[in-house]
Design a protein around this motif. Structure first.
Motif, short mmCIF file in Angstrom:
data_model
loop_
_atom_site.label_atom_id
_atom_site.label_comp_id
_atom_site.label_asym_id
_atom_site.label_seq_id
_atom_site.Cartn_x
_atom_site.Cartn_y
_atom_site.Cartn_z
N PRO A 27 0.84 -1.20 0.00
CA PRO A 27 0.00 0.00 0.00
C PRO A 27 0.87 1.25 0.00
O PRO A 27 1.91 1.29 0.65
N ASN A 29 0.57 5.35 0.72
CA ASN A 29 -0.32 6.37 1.25
C ASN A 29 0.36 7.71 1.49
O ASN A 29 -0.23 8.62 2.05
N GLN A 30 1.60 7.83 1.06
CA GLN A 30 2.34 9.08 1.20
C GLN A 30 2.99 9.41 -0.14
O GLN A 30 3.59 8.54 -0.76
N GLN A 53 5.04 4.78 2.35
CA GLN A 53 3.97 4.16 3.13
C GLN A 53 4.25 4.40 4.60
O GLN A 53 5.36 4.17 5.09
#
Length: 124
Positions: A27, A29-30, A53
């Motif tokens: 994943p 997410n940044q 992440q």
């Protein structure tokens, strides 16, 4: 080494053969995007994209204890998953692919649970 005069007279289109390594998808997410340094003409010629992440910290206890643990962290570490450099043209290709994928994803979510017909991979 092939010399320029030894190049074929015509160009050829080849299909891309994607190779996926042994790494599982992670994943992300940044995201950090920055414009490259200016060239001698004073203009940047590339865009840098860093994808990372961050996981939420593990804290336990009462709300006061959890707040104290969070304050003690100081910062949340982000694991860099990859850094990429794009020309402006390649950045636009990425924007177009992501926009089309978002539209397909949004339509699929609105169409019900069976999204297998609308989930497609896009190559530019």
């Amino acid at each position: 080494m092939t010399m320029p005069e030894e190049q074929p007279d015509t160009s050829y289109a080849l299909e891309l053969g994607w190779r996926i390594g042994d790494h599982a998808a992670r994943p992300a997410n940044q995201f950090v995007v920055s414009v490259g340094l200016p060239t001698s003409q004073g203009k940047p010629d590339e865009i840098y994209l860093t994808i990372g992440q961050a996981e939420p910290p593990f804290v336990t206890g009462t709300p006061a204890q959890m707040e104290q643990q969070l304050r003690a962290l100081g910062s949340l570490p982000v694991e860099t998953l990859g850094r990429y450099v794009f020309s402006r043209d390649r950045l636009q290709e990425l924007i177009n692919v992501l926009q089309r994928t978002a539209e397909i994803f949004d339509r699929a979510r609105g169409a019900g649970d069976d999204t297998s017909n609308d989930a497609r991979t896009h190559n530019q």
